[in-house]
Design a protein around this motif. Structure first.
Motif, mmCIF file in Angstrom:
data_model
loop_
_atom_site.group_PDB
_atom_site.id
_atom_site.type_symbol
_atom_site.label_atom_id
_atom_site.label_comp_id
_atom_site.label_asym_id
_atom_site.label_seq_id
_atom_site.Cartn_x
_atom_site.Cartn_y
_atom_site.Cartn_z
ATOM 1 N N VAL A 244 0.839 -1.205 0.000
ATOM 2 C CA VAL A 244 0.000 0.000 0.000
ATOM 3 C C VAL A 244 0.870 1.250 0.000
ATOM 4 O O VAL A 244 0.584 2.224 -0.716
ATOM 5 N N LYS A 245 1.947 1.250 0.791
ATOM 6 C CA LYS A 245 2.856 2.397 0.819
ATOM 7 C C LYS A 245 3.439 2.662 -0.566
ATOM 8 O O LYS A 245 3.540 3.813 -1.009
ATOM 9 N N LYS A 246 3.820 1.594 -1.258
ATOM 10 C CA LYS A 246 4.405 1.735 -2.602
ATOM 11 C C LYS A 246 3.377 2.331 -3.559
ATOM 12 O O LYS A 246 3.700 3.231 -4.360
ATOM 13 N N GLN A 247 2.140 1.884 -3.478
ATOM 14 C CA GLN A 247 1.100 2.409 -4.363
ATOM 15 C C GLN A 247 0.834 3.884 -4.090
ATOM 16 O O GLN A 247 0.647 4.683 -5.016
ATOM 17 N N LEU A 248 0.822 4.272 -2.814
ATOM 18 C CA LEU A 248 0.617 5.679 -2.468
ATOM 19 C C LEU A 248 1.770 6.543 -2.972
ATOM 20 O O LEU A 248 1.569 7.671 -3.440
ATOM 21 N N SER A 249 2.980 6.008 -2.879
ATOM 22 C CA SER A 249 4.149 6.731 -3.375
ATOM 23 C C SER A 249 4.061 6.936 -4.887
ATOM 24 O O SER A 249 4.378 8.022 -5.399
ATOM 25 N N ASP A 250 3.600 5.894 -5.594
ATOM 26 C CA ASP A 250 3.454 6.005 -7.052
ATOM 27 C C ASP A 250 2.384 7.031 -7.412
ATOM 28 O O ASP A 250 2.534 7.801 -8.370
ATOM 29 N N ILE A 251 1.280 7.055 -6.629
ATOM 30 C CA ILE A 251 0.210 8.032 -6.886
ATOM 31 C C ILE A 251 0.724 9.455 -6.684
ATOM 32 O O ILE A 251 0.431 10.361 -7.473
ATOM 33 N N ALA A 252 1.494 9.658 -5.607
ATOM 34 C CA ALA A 252 2.049 10.989 -5.332
ATOM 35 C C ALA A 252 2.970 11.439 -6.458
ATOM 36 O O ALA A 252 2.916 12.602 -6.899
ATOM 37 N N LYS A 253 3.798 10.513 -6.949
ATOM 38 C CA LYS A 253 4.735 10.855 -8.021
ATOM 39 C C LYS A 253 4.007 11.135 -9.334
ATOM 40 O O LYS A 253 4.340 12.070 -10.070
ATOM 41 N N LYS A 254 2.963 10.344 -9.600
ATOM 42 C CA LYS A 254 2.205 10.492 -10.835
ATOM 43 C C LYS A 254 1.504 11.845 -10.891
ATOM 44 O O LYS A 254 1.359 12.433 -11.981
ATOM 45 N N ASN A 255 1.092 12.362 -9.749
ATOM 46 C CA ASN A 255 0.311 13.597 -9.715
ATOM 47 C C ASN A 255 1.082 14.775 -9.126
ATOM 48 O O ASN A 255 0.475 15.726 -8.625
ATOM 49 N N GLU A 256 2.408 14.714 -9.193
ATOM 50 C CA GLU A 256 3.192 15.806 -8.621
ATOM 51 C C GLU A 256 3.167 17.033 -9.537
ATOM 52 O O GLU A 256 2.986 16.931 -10.748
ATOM 53 N N PHE A 269 2.607 10.742 0.654
ATOM 54 C CA PHE A 269 1.497 10.375 1.533
ATOM 55 C C PHE A 269 2.016 9.426 2.607
ATOM 56 O O PHE A 269 2.630 8.399 2.289
ATOM 57 N N TYR A 270 1.783 9.807 3.851
ATOM 58 C CA TYR A 270 2.288 9.021 4.990
ATOM 59 C C TYR A 270 1.142 8.267 5.636
ATOM 60 O O TYR A 270 0.061 8.818 5.854
ATOM 61 N N MET A 271 1.371 7.006 5.952
ATOM 62 C CA MET A 271 0.359 6.184 6.617
ATOM 63 C C MET A 271 0.616 6.219 8.122
ATOM 64 O O MET A 271 1.577 5.634 8.613
ATOM 65 N N GLN A 272 -0.238 6.929 8.824
ATOM 66 C CA GLN A 272 -0.100 7.090 10.268
ATOM 67 C C GLN A 272 -0.917 6.004 10.979
ATOM 68 O O GLN A 272 -2.131 5.949 10.848
ATOM 69 N N PRO A 273 -0.257 5.107 11.731
ATOM 70 C CA PRO A 273 -1.003 4.050 12.437
ATOM 71 C C PRO A 273 -2.007 4.650 13.419
ATOM 72 O O PRO A 273 -1.775 5.711 13.996
ATOM 73 N N LEU A 274 -3.100 3.953 13.614
ATOM 74 C CA LEU A 274 -4.129 4.438 14.531
ATOM 75 C C LEU A 274 -3.575 4.641 15.936
ATOM 76 O O LEU A 274 -3.951 5.581 16.627
ATOM 77 N N ARG A 275 -2.637 3.773 16.363
ATOM 78 C CA ARG A 275 -2.080 3.892 17.716
ATOM 79 C C ARG A 275 -1.247 5.159 17.880
ATOM 80 O O ARG A 275 -0.979 5.590 19.002
ATOM 81 N N GLU A 276 -0.812 5.761 16.769
ATOM 82 C CA GLU A 276 -0.021 6.999 16.837
ATOM 83 C C GLU A 276 -0.884 8.249 16.695
ATOM 84 O O GLU A 276 -0.388 9.364 16.836
ATOM 85 N N LEU A 277 -2.161 8.047 16.397
ATOM 86 C CA LEU A 277 -3.039 9.190 16.146
ATOM 87 C C LEU A 277 -3.063 10.158 17.324
ATOM 88 O O LEU A 277 -2.983 11.375 17.152
ATOM 89 N N HIS A 278 -3.121 9.615 18.526
ATOM 90 C CA HIS A 278 -3.219 10.443 19.729
ATOM 91 C C HIS A 278 -1.922 11.193 20.018
ATOM 92 O O HIS A 278 -1.920 12.171 20.751
#
Length: 815
Positions: A244-256, A269-278
């Motif tokens: 998923v991280k790789k796909q998000l990175s490709d999307i960011a690069k494609k639309n830069e 795009f950074y994936m922030q774990p739910l446990r780190e939200l707080h």
């Protein structure tokens, strides 16, 4: 057996009341601090742990990197929502919602409208599949699947319809901002557990296209990012994360953006774990409170608790090993009658456990007091009732057992190692290793105490510096009022300004955007071409009318004021002038920033001022008018200068201001804010740290001095006869006091020598976070060392002088 252990332990505690009291107080202080800090850590680390598959849930956020550094945004560009739903593999599901701030909600049955309802969102239909709400009424499958539907929590339902059953509330109509009509299709229970998902009204996303958020919700620009746009995903499994991280990175690069890449600016795009939200300080949460959890502060608190507990344990070890010779005969007799070393160790461990248990009971009372002291710096949900949670109870029991083992095991080994024959012949002497250990522990105690003292003085000095340093603009006797931001009518704001201008207790009135220093930031990317090179930078924008700079006392270094509110002109700050390479402010006047339709002339240069806390350096900024007035006005705040000489008239001025407000905005709540109070909020975390350090210092010094007092009492009582002989031979009280104190004073001074560089290193690194800071002056360390030395000397002298002043005949008559 255990009953006998406890009975003997109680007798020994009663026999040595003073030393037992010192041990109990020392351990109680450490335990109370540990309980409170443990409660804080437990509270913050148990947010949103109850959701199903919580370890698979992530929030997608945005990180912007440039040559100047990184910027963080909790939101995403709107097109990413559809892209993730349709084309990203490895996900069970995703959901998006937009945070909203309607100014009013009403119903035909309401006696009055409810202003500024908080915790409102526009969410897509998958929202309730994502989070497991308990449904009290309504159908979760279709609750927000269609436009003009809203779900209320039980709290909000009771507020709006206090006398109705949940089922009867279904079908009622709520109208937001006089334009968005919704039908209530469900009631859900508020989460009982701790959560950052504190939304009270969930409106269907399609409804949002009828609201003031319509442009945001349908925004197709990949290069537009708003913190209001929230996107969450749930992975199929943990192994899907890299994919998923790789796909998000490709999307960011494609639309830069090609323009951004040209200047070395990139988006990821950074994936922030739910446990780190707080704990996501860089991204924040959406619970609409000022409280923010901070991992580094919690870790620091855990270290403070550990040190305070350790100091209490050291007192116990020191006093019990020092008393070893007094209990030698008891040990010898027990061994002669058949007690094993194991039994004796257990006996002393039970004594320690009994003392620790008593300390634990006392610490609960102290903990309740500490929670009240820190109430201003802790969230509402953190209260004394959390001590009844099973995890906290188990933690307390484990802590008491660990402290008992830590404090009692070594003294037990020392005492149980005495040989019966030597004991009964009075040949028991403290070994050098035991004496060296006690000295080492005393040094350690005072190292901790002096590090806390130095830190408290230095941090307090930095906070005082931050609060007193000139921000570069006037802050005294200035207040501001934000108008309802969903009401885009500039006409009402100008009417209110005119009404306020007639109030005699107000010296100046200005209409503009946010104050010079605030949490709100408006910025744009600008390019300046000087014929040789392009200078691209982010430029913060400060909006105000012709009276704004004068009201805040911001002077022009060169050039003129803006001609009017709508002409496109820049008055830049001196920092931006230097960045553009002009030697003097006058050189910058007349130059053009941008090209074509974006070309804007510089008509003036204003003095620098701090836009936020003094942690941050001054950023490039331009003062501008209300350029976008045809679409929406940035003039949404009234700024007022009260008569500084007559502060007793301020309540009257504010009362008249409220009257004027009610005449223009009768349905909206009136709220006035002082600019100096706003600036104080920048340093809420630092003020919390100061308070914590103050208490940690008091506790550490108290524990250390109690331990020192106990050892001094023990030492002087053993040397009573020596003191008597020295007095007979002509020794003065001063000489005797120096004799008895010098060994301990050497240890205190040694502790200072070790503590000073440790404190300097920690404080030096802490100060690096501040763009503006004080120096670590030598006197901070000198005051700390001198103060703790004098305090130790006073404590020691109280006992040594009282012993030395006694009649030597009484101490020698048994010889």
């Amino acid at each position: 057996m255990i009953k006998n252990y406890l009975k003997i332990a109680w007798r020994n505690i009663c026999k040595n009341k003073l030393f037992s009291l010192i041990n109990v107080i020392s351990l109680a202080i450490g335990l109370s601090a540990s309980f409170v800090i443990g409660l804080m850590v437990y509270y913050d680390y148990t947010f949103d742990t109850f959701h199903k598959d919580s370890d698979l849930i992530y929030r997608i956020t945005t990180v912007y990197s440039s040559p100047e550094g990184e910027d963080y945004n909790p939101g995403v560009s709107v097109p990413l929502i559809a892209e993730v739903k349709e084309n990203v593999s490895g996900l069970q599901m995703s959901t998006a919602f937009f945070t909203a701030e309607p100014s009013q909600v009403m119903n035909s049955g309401f006696s009055r409208a409810f202003n500024n309802p908080e915790k409102v969102i526009y969410a897509d239909p998958d929202f309730f599949k994502f989070l497991n709400y308990e449904w009290l009424a309504g159908n979760p499958a279709s609750a927000i699947a269609s436009p003009n539907r809203v779900i209320l929590t039980e709290t909000r339902a009771k507020k709006y319809f206090p006398n109705k059953k949940y089922q009867d509330i279904l079908g009622e109509t709520l109208v937001y901002d006089d334009s968005v009509s919704t039908t209530i299709t469900g009631i859900v229970a508020n989460f009982k557990e701790r959560t950052d998902f504190t939304f009270e009204e969930i409106i269907s996303l399609e409804t949002g296209k009828q609201s003031y958020l319509k442009d945001q919700i349908v925004d197709g620009n990949w290069n537009s990012t708003s913190s209001m746009t929230q996107l969450f995903v749930k992975l199929n499994n943990k192994n899907a994360l890299p994919t998923v991280k790789k796909q998000l990175s490709d999307i960011a690069k494609k639309n830069e953006s090609k323009d951004a890449v040209k200047y070395g600016e990139y988006r990821n795009f950074y994936m922030q774990p739910l446990r780190e939200l707080h704990f996501g300080e860089q991204y924040g949460v959406f619970d609409f409170t000022e409280y923010m959890a901070n991992k580094s502060i919690l870790i620091g608190l855990l270290w403070i608790a550990a040190f305070l507990l350790l100091l209490g344990c050291i007192n116990f070890i020191n006093l019990n090993t020092a008393q070893a010779t007094q209990r030698a005969k008891e040990i010898g007799i027990r061994k002669t009658l058949g007690s094993s070393k194991k039994q004796l160790v257990f006996q002393f461990l039970w004594e320690t456990f009994l003392l620790t248990f008593i300390s634990g009971l006392l610490s609960i009372v102290l903990a309740a007091g500490l929670l009240k002291i820190f109430a201003d710096f802790t969230p509402e949900g953190l209260h004394f009732g959390l001590f009844t949670d099973l995890i906290i109870i188990v933690f307390a029991i484990i802590l008491v057992v660990i402290i008992s083992l830590l404090s009692g095991f070594y003294p037990g080994l020392v005492l149980s190692s005495f040989k019966p024959i030597s004991v009964l012949k009075n040949r028991v002497l403290s070994t050098n290793s035991h004496i060296s250990l006690r000295k080492g522990l005393i040094v350690f105690q005072f190292i901790i105490a002096q590090v806390f003292i130095i830190s408290t003085i230095a941090v307090g000095r930095q906070i005082h510096f931050l609060m007193k340093k000139d921000m570069g603009f006037k802050t005294e006797a200035i207040v501001y009022i934000r108008t309802p931001w969903t009401d885009w009518s500039l006409q009402k704001r100008e009417v209110l300004k005119q009404k306020l201008s007639t109030i005699s207790q107000l010296e100046k009135v200005s209409l503009g955007g946010s104050p010079p220093a605030s949490y709100n930031t408006h910025s744009t990317s600008v390019v300046y071409i000087d014929g040789k090179k392009e200078i691209r930078t982010d430029l913060e924008l400060l909006f105000g009318d012709e009276h704004y700079l004068n009201l805040y006392g911001i002077n022009l270094l060169a050039g003129r004021q803006l001609r009017n509110d709508t002409i496109r002109e820049y008055i830049i700050n001196d920092t931006y002038r230097k960045l553009l390479g002009f030697e003097t402010p006058r050189e910058a006047v007349g130059k053009i920033v941008g090209q074509g339709e974006d070309a804007v002339p510089i008509v003036g240069v204003m003095e620098d001022f701090n836009q936020r806390s003094l942690k941050s350096k001054i950023e490039p900024m331009a003062y501008v008018g209300d350029w976008h007035r045809k679409r929406y006005s940035q003039f949404n705040t009234l700024h007022l200068q009260l008569t500084q000489a007559n502060s007793e008239n301020w309540p009257m001025a504010i009362a008249k201001t409220e009257e004027a407000w009610k005449s223009v905005y009768p349905e909206s709540d009136f709220k006035v804010e002082f600019i100096d109070k706003t600036i104080e909020k920048f340093y809420k975390q630092e003020r919390s740290m100061t308070k914590l350090l103050n208490w940690a210092t008091v506790f550490s010094v108290l524990i250390s001095c109690l331990g020192l007092l106990g050892l001094v009492i023990y030492t002087t009582e053993r040397r009573v006869k020596e003191i008597g002989i020295r007095k007979i031979l002509g020794a003065t009280l001063t000489q005797l006091n120096l004799l008895l104190c010098k060994d301990f004073l050497v240890l205190v001074l040694l502790a200072f020598v070790i503590a000073a560089p440790i404190a300097w290193y920690g404080l030096y690194n802490w100060l690096q976070d501040y763009a503006y800071k004080t120096n670590l002056s030598w006197w901070i360390f000198a005051v700390s060392g001198f103060g703790i030395t004098v305090l130790a000397l006073v404590i020691m002298s109280v006992k040594t002088l009282s012993t030395a002043s006694k009649n030597p005949v009484k101490s020698l008559r048994t010889e």
